[in-house]
Scaffold this active site. Sequence first.
Site, mmCIF file in Angstrom:
data_model
loop_
_atom_site.group_PDB
_atom_site.id
_atom_site.type_symbol
_atom_site.label_atom_id
_atom_site.label_comp_id
_atom_site.label_asym_id
_atom_site.label_seq_id
_atom_site.Cartn_x
_atom_site.Cartn_y
_atom_site.Cartn_z
ATOM 1 N N ASP A 87 41.677 45.798 31.897
ATOM 2 C CA ASP A 87 41.056 45.930 33.225
ATOM 3 C C ASP A 87 41.456 47.165 34.018
ATOM 4 O OD1 ASP A 87 39.905 43.527 32.647
ATOM 5 O OD2 ASP A 87 41.064 42.348 34.067
ATOM 6 N N ASP B 105 42.927 31.515 32.860
ATOM 7 C CA ASP B 105 42.678 32.801 33.505
ATOM 8 C C ASP B 105 43.329 32.877 34.875
ATOM 9 O OD1 ASP B 105 41.057 33.844 31.462
ATOM 10 O OD2 ASP B 105 39.327 32.753 32.228
#
Length: 662
Positions: free
Chosen positions: A167, A391
Amino acid sequence: MTSRGPRGGRAARRVAALSALLLAAGTALVSVPQSAAAAARLDNPYVGAKPYVNPDWSAKAAAEPGGSAVSNQPTFVWMDRIAAISGTTGARSLKSHLDTALTQGANLVQLVIYDLPGRDCAALASNGELGPDELPRYQSDYIDPIADILDDPAYANLRIVTLIEPDSLPNIVTNAGGTAGSTPQCATMKQNGNYEKGVGYALHKLGAIPNVYNYIDAAHHGWLGWDSNLVPAAQEFKKAATSSGATVNDVAGFIVNTANNSATVEPYLKVTDTVNGQTVRQSKWVDWNQYVDEQSYAQGLRSTLVAQGFDPGIGMLIDTARNGWGGAARPTGPSTATSVDAYVDGSRIDRRIHAGNWCNQSGAGLGERPTAAPAAGIDAYVWAKPPGESDGASQPEPNDEGKGFDRMCDPTYTGNGRNGNNLTGALPNSPLAGHWFSAQFRQLLANAYPAVSGGGGGGGDTQAPTVPAGLTVTGTTASSVSLSWTAATDNTAVTGYDVYRGATKVGTATGVSYTDSGLTASTAYTYQVRARDAAGNVSAASAAVTATTKAGGGTTPGACTAKWTANSWNTGFTADVTLTNTSTTAVKNWKASFTLPAGQTVTSVWNAVITPSSGAVTASGVDFNKDLAAGGSASFGFQGTHGGTYAKPASVTVNGASCTLS
């Protein structure tokens, strides 16, 4: 450990490296003697690999109902904080993982490097322990100790794959200012340059170790797949890959879909589809994206990266741990709806509310099992995010891991600009990022596609057929390839087989043979086969075979012309070529051969297929223009780069006949 998206190796790979070798449970693994594994740098570290199975994850998976069916799958080990190097409660140290891999007889270990300063600046659930200005500590206390361990001669025969900082660079592209998804933290990281410096430092230190293969995280198609994001993303990756002493030679490839749910291949939806004259790119779901799935995105991004200066031999990985989307909601064919939104929503297997949703998605399933070289340019399907690891928490939870509460993990949250102001689609009662989430694992197992034997799907047989074995090329012509294989079995009876050319399903067979027709002469094609049973279960893909069609396919033109028109600027150019058969004999499956002057490289092509991308190349016609009638013409074109001076080729031949070049 998340991946989300707002709207907006080395030398040329050998054909043999595209032979897919399944790493899945029950599939024969190809073991390479450890001394041989260390003998040379590999184009694709996954080919011939026996991958390490993390016992810590495996034990948790096996403890779930039906989990033993997948508990021997290889997953990545996440080094998500400094303490993970020496080991934490319930998780072994990095050295212990490597030692255990040797004990298993494995020759490949997969690691996630994930502790960048200001980590994951667009999300709170996966924030890390290091602040935006702690680059020196990241280097000395995190990367340097990891590099010292990996460089131990005891591990020299292991192929060590590292996934570099999920990311981080995609956040710089889209979330650092000027977009609806921008955040102050990301803006800070862009301003101080620590994301690029940190990634570059990791690439440089780890890339110096001969048996380490670095793959940079490249988000997913629903994050960077827009026209406005793709090239800037490649440029950002290049910037990071040439920072802090790193060079592009420290990059073995890139990985897409890390910890995300985007479909590997949408079987019933293509970005070129139209409905009543409207392109599906106009739909709310696609939203003008260039791609609808991860494999096409990975292959398109790969070409863009090469055009930006990365090695033509780079490979791509796709995280398939949670993108299977099986279950009752999975479409079985393209929609017949006549509105573009209804058509897309009825055709897509990705059942999320919005492509920007990323946290513990409801309805997701296990995807393709880890597989080596499943398609052109793809090094492997992998399970980067271990199934069952959360997550993020669905509500605030105090912790000493630096992880915050992100509303995108709250199923009651009505969203923001990054997910179109929709509900998040997150599962309830989820724990902190990286912690075991039993409900998620059980859902993934039940909704697995291909189905998992004994996976607890409920409501009928869940036994997937065995993988078709012995796929063999039994014959070729200039326009066809014939295949055969050994019958697959299961407990309800196999009813047929799906045949794939590359990533595209090209036909079905009720028996154990198939002929693929309408092909181009002298062209290599890669095939795989899946078995399907009466209950609708589908097997994993067979090992791949590659077949090359025979030369010819028609007569050589008695005479021909090639009109070459080009436009050059700086270090780029476009070329348009019109071939005319000036003889009285028709030509089928034309192939135009020419040599590009030194320094020229093809970056994109239309109305033809060009291989390779430089030097002596061959352009082959596509379905609608592959034949030249007597007196007929066909046109194609391409874009490329040059070294500063453009020149056209000295000659062009069509099916071996010299054409008059103008």
